[in-house]
Design an enzyme around this catalytic site. Structure first.
Site, mmCIF file in Angstrom:
data_model
loop_
_atom_site.group_PDB
_atom_site.id
_atom_site.type_symbol
_atom_site.label_atom_id
_atom_site.label_comp_id
_atom_site.label_asym_id
_atom_site.label_seq_id
_atom_site.Cartn_x
_atom_site.Cartn_y
_atom_site.Cartn_z
ATOM 1 N N ARG A 1 0.815 -1.107 0.055
ATOM 2 C CA ARG A 1 0.101 -0.299 0.031
ATOM 3 C C ARG A 1 1.046 1.341 0.027
ATOM 4 N NH1 ARG A 1 -3.973 2.218 4.722
ATOM 5 N NH2 ARG A 1 -4.868 3.728 3.412
ATOM 6 N N HIS A 2 0.367 2.268 -0.560
ATOM 7 C CA HIS A 2 1.092 3.523 -0.590
ATOM 8 C C HIS A 2 1.440 4.257 0.766
ATOM 9 C CE1 HIS A 2 -2.477 5.746 0.566
ATOM 10 N NE2 HIS A 2 -3.044 4.967 -0.190
ATOM 11 N N ARG B 1 -0.298 9.444 -5.100
ATOM 12 C CA ARG B 1 0.270 8.875 -3.908
ATOM 13 C C ARG B 1 0.953 7.531 -4.052
ATOM 14 N NH1 ARG B 1 -5.506 8.426 -4.011
ATOM 15 N NH2 ARG B 1 -6.422 6.603 -3.354
ATOM 16 N N GLU C 1 -7.346 2.697 -7.013
ATOM 17 C CA GLU C 1 -8.123 2.446 -5.802
ATOM 18 C C GLU C 1 -9.550 2.415 -6.278
ATOM 19 O OE1 GLU C 1 -8.873 1.007 -2.987
ATOM 20 O OE2 GLU C 1 -8.251 2.397 -1.608
#
Length: 184
Positions: free
Chosen positions: A7-8, A57, A81
């Site tokens: 995940r970022h 991001r 997302e």
């Protein structure tokens, strides 16, 4: 092929409890540090490629990781997302009373495939993108790949891998710069 799904890093909107979805906000100082620490950690795995979502991001996180990995970065919209329609950019803390019906629909996303929010993406639509992503990488002749994505996208993937409905809440969203390993 070994894939590290990550995940970022933490963003300004994560910090403000705003729902991002397809919208974006920059990484915080903590998010930058998280990404650099993840890059140092993943360098030991000697990945040959980073594939990242096309949202800022995730791209920022990939670029920070790459300070330690020094590999090619590919961008894929398939890793975006989940879209949350009208709720994107809103904070529950600030708008719960004003948008009570929308937040209730958001909470109910674990009960069925669809979300009763205008322009929100179903869990199976996210799953279709996941399947297209796997189809796009299955011919890569690489040993190790790092994939930078997003919380709900990663939850849907983990649900399906673990034999659960794509919309289940039994798999947690990874922490910012959290990751899990998958073998293809």
């Amino acid at each position: 092929m070994k894939i590290f799904f990550c995940r970022h890093g933490e963003t300004q909107w994560n910090k403000q409890s705003k729902l991002q979805g397809h919208l974006d906000s920059p990484l915080t100082e903590k998010g930058i540090l998280q990404a650099k620490q993840l890059g140092q950690h993943l360098a030991q795995q000697q990945p040959q490629l980073i594939i990242t979502s096309d949202l800022g991001r995730a791209i920022s996180t990939a670029e920070l990781l790459n300070e330690f990995l020094n590999v090619s970065i590919e961008v894929s919209s398939l890793l975006r997302e989940r879209c949350f329609g009208e709720l994107q950019g809103l904070s529950r803390i600030d708008t719960e009373l004003e948008h009570k019906t929308l937040w209730h629909a958001y909470d109910a996303r674990f009960n069925s495939n669809q979300i009763a929010i205008t322009n929100a993406e179903s869990a199976t639509a996210v799953l279709a993108r996941i399947e297209r992503f796997f189809a796009s990488i299955e011919m890569l002749k690489l040993n190790t790949v790092v994939v930078i994505g997003h919380g709900e996208w990663l939850r849907v993937l983990q649900n399906v891998v673990n034999g659960l409905a794509p919309w289940s809440n039994r798999q947690p969203v990874p922490e910012n710069c959290g990751y899990f390993e998958f073998t293809l």
